[in-house]
Structure formats: C-alpha cells, structure tokens
Design an enzyme around this catalytic site. Structure first.
Site, PDB file in Angstrom:
ATOM      1  N   LYS A 122      37.452  23.793  34.846  1.00 52.63           N
ATOM      2  CA  LYS A 122      37.186  25.211  35.072  1.00 52.63           C
ATOM      3  C   LYS A 122      35.821  25.575  34.507  1.00 52.63           C
ATOM      4  O   LYS A 122      35.592  25.470  33.306  1.00 52.63           O
ATOM      5  CB  LYS A 122      38.285  26.050  34.408  1.00 52.63           C
ATOM      6  CG  LYS A 122      39.673  25.731  34.965  1.00 52.63           C
ATOM      7  CD  LYS A 122      40.770  26.536  34.288  1.00 52.63           C
ATOM      8  CE  LYS A 122      40.956  26.150  32.834  1.00 52.63           C
ATOM      9  NZ  LYS A 122      42.186  26.722  32.246  1.00 52.63           N
TER      10      LYS A 122
ATOM     11  N   THR B 179      40.153  39.533  30.328  1.00 52.19           N
ATOM     12  CA  THR B 179      40.504  38.263  30.973  1.00 52.19           C
ATOM     13  C   THR B 179      41.509  37.463  30.153  1.00 52.19           C
ATOM     14  O   THR B 179      41.640  36.252  30.338  1.00 52.19           O
ATOM     15  CB  THR B 179      39.237  37.412  31.178  1.00 52.19           C
ATOM     16  OG1 THR B 179      38.593  37.233  29.898  1.00 52.19           O
ATOM     17  CG2 THR B 179      38.267  38.062  32.148  1.00 52.19           C
TER      18      THR B 179
ATOM     19  N   GLY C  49      44.556  35.533  29.156  1.00 49.62           N
ATOM     20  CA  GLY C  49      45.634  34.896  29.918  1.00 49.62           C
ATOM     21  C   GLY C  49      45.203  34.180  31.178  1.00 49.62           C
ATOM     22  O   GLY C  49      46.051  33.687  31.927  1.00 49.62           O
ATOM     23  N   THR C  50      43.906  34.083  31.445  1.00 48.69           N
ATOM     24  CA  THR C  50      43.470  33.463  32.708  1.00 48.69           C
ATOM     25  C   THR C  50      43.925  32.008  32.831  1.00 48.69           C
ATOM     26  O   THR C  50      44.374  31.581  33.889  1.00 48.69           O
ATOM     27  CB  THR C  50      41.936  33.513  32.851  1.00 48.69           C
ATOM     28  OG1 THR C  50      41.340  33.088  31.634  1.00 48.69           O
ATOM     29  CG2 THR C  50      41.449  34.888  33.200  1.00 48.69           C
ATOM     30  N   GLY C  51      43.787  31.232  31.757  1.00 50.73           N
ATOM     31  CA  GLY C  51      44.143  29.812  31.836  1.00 50.73           C
ATOM     32  C   GLY C  51      45.618  29.596  32.081  1.00 50.73           C
ATOM     33  O   GLY C  51      46.013  28.791  32.940  1.00 50.73           O
ATOM     34  N   CYS C  52      46.449  30.326  31.347  1.00 51.21           N
ATOM     35  CA  CYS C  52      47.904  30.232  31.530  1.00 51.21           C
ATOM     36  C   CYS C  52      48.274  30.642  32.959  1.00 51.21           C
ATOM     37  O   CYS C  52      49.102  30.003  33.623  1.00 51.21           O
ATOM     38  CB  CYS C  52      48.620  31.167  30.565  1.00 51.21           C
ATOM     39  SG  CYS C  52      48.153  30.987  28.844  1.00 51.21           S
TER      40      CYS C  52
END
Length: 268
Positions: free
Chosen positions: A178, A209, A211-214
């Site tokens: 990412k 932003t 929580g984007t990865g989860c």
C-alpha cells in the site's frame, strides 16, 4: 416458508478498538456493508480513541484458539482476515490455525497504529516473517510495515516493486503493498511475483483516515469469500475503501474514522 440462505462467512482475528474506527469493529462494519456475515476472534483489547492508544491487553492463547475453533468447527468460514496479533505466541498460534483452515487468508501485518503506537511486540516480527506470511493468500503491508519486516524503505512509486519482492520472499501467494504514504495519487501494487496490478485512486484531502488498513483487508476477505479472484477482490476493496476515506468524518479531538457505511447511506 424456508429460511433464506446464509451469506458468505468471514472471520476476523484481531484486536478491538474501543473508539469503533479500526480493529474488530471496523472489520465487522466492513463485512456488513459488503454483504457477508462477519465473525470475530478477539486477540487483544485496547483502550483507544481518536487521539491514540492508551492501553492494550492481549488475550491468552487458549482464549484465542477456543474462539477460532468454536467458529470454524461449527459455522465454517469462506475467508479469514488477521489484524493485531500483539505477541510472537499469538502470531504463531494464529498461523497454525490458518494453516489448518481451507479458506483464503488475508494477513494485515499490523505493526503500529495510525498514531504511531506499537501494536506488535518487536520479538514477534520474526514469527510474522517465518510463520504468518507463509500461510497468507494476500498480505497487505503499508510502507512502514514493509520497512519493519524487510528493511526496504520506499520513497518513490518505482520502489514498490522492490518492496513487494522483499515481502513475497517470505512466502505469501500475493502481496498488496500500500503506497498511501507516498505523495501524489494513492497507488498500490498487487503482485504474485509474475503478474502485476497497479491500483490508483485519487487522494482526498481528508485527515480522518483511522481504520483504513483494517477496512481494506476486511474488504478483500469479504470479496474473496464471495468467490472473487484475488485481483478482482483487491480492486473492489480498493474502490470501497476509497469511498470510505472520502466520507471519513471528524470524531473526538484527533483523527476520525473512515465511513464504513458510505455505500449503504447513499443507497449503492
């Protein structure tokens, strides 16, 4: 009249976020938004809000194993997603459980929170490299996690390929590196070492932003559970998380969450 058929089932193995923006809470919201039945194995409890992580308490290995077996042996799963695993012992336990489960596994190798708080013991990194990544269908590291795991530091889009190769060397079938921390458009590289898919999205001027990865990893798992191929699932997940980032909202005094229900709210 017979009951409707159950939706595809997805299991998240991760820590909680008491603020509701990341972790288990983000995973289950994402799964609901994407039309699958979300289930959870809690690995740790955090005291967390928009300002950061104030405390974290990992669960005993026996509690994690019991939750996993309880769900998988009775209900079954079409995909599993892992997030915060905290310790080497938990990483190795979850890797062993995944290896015995006939379902795709999306591994988000969570190392630090959005605020820079450590969520994985330094002693667990080697377990992630040697035990967890080899059982991953898709690994989804961000650039900080790539550096933490491989030593490769990415400062330009051209280096994403080098980063992907370094992660693939540990054994996941696919890696999604990412590139969200790079300047310019939000570009990610998905590859299995032979085929490359470059995914681009506009960068929104929105600091909320959390929580984007989860959310992205859970969205990939949800699409895999519905029968999509890895490239299809990742492309659909990227589209979903891009919309969630665009709709992210202020909450508390720090970084607010992405909006997991943005598609539902707009009737999409």
């Amino acid at each position: 009249m017979s009951a409707p058929a159950a939706p595809a089932r997805v299991l998240t193995v991760a820590g909680s976020d008491s603020g509701g923006g990341a972790g288990i809470q983000a995973d289950l919201k994402t799964m609901l938004a994407l039309g699958v039945h979300g289930m959870s194995v809690l690995t740790a409890v955090t005291a967390q809000n928009s300002l950061g992580v104030q405390g974290a308490w990992e669960l005993p290995v026996e509690a994690v194993r019991a939750q996993y077996r309880s769900v998988v042996d009775d209900i079954g799963v079409q995909a599993v997603k892992t997030g915060m695993l905290a310790s080497a012992e938990l990483v190795e336990t979850v890797a062993e459980l995944l290896a015995g489960t006939d379902a795709p596994a999306v591994v988000d190798p969570v190392g630090v929170s959005k605020h820079g708080d450590p969520l994985l013991a330094a002693s667990a990194l080697d377990s992630v490299r040697t035990k967890l990544l080899p059982v991953a269908t898709v690994a989804t590291p961000n650039l900080d996690e790539v550096a933490q795991l491989t030593g490769v530091r990415v400062e330009s889009e051209e280096q994403l390929r080098e980063a992907a190769d370094a992660v693939l060397a540990y054994g996941p079938r696919w890696v999604l590196v990412k590139g969200g921390h790079l300047p310019g458009a939000a570009v990610d590289l998905l590859t299995d070492g032979s085929v490359e898919h470059w995914l681009r999205a506009p960068r929104y001027d929105n600091r909320h932003t959390h929580g984007t990865g989860c959310t992205l990893a859970s969205a990939i798992a949800s699409q895999l559970a519905k029968g999509q191929s890895v490239p299809e699932a990742v492309a659909a997940a990227k589209e979903y998380v891009t919309g969630a980032i665009a709709a992210g909202f202020a909450l508390g005094g720090g970084i607010g969450p992405v909006d997991h229900g943005w598609g539902l709210a707009r009737g999409i």
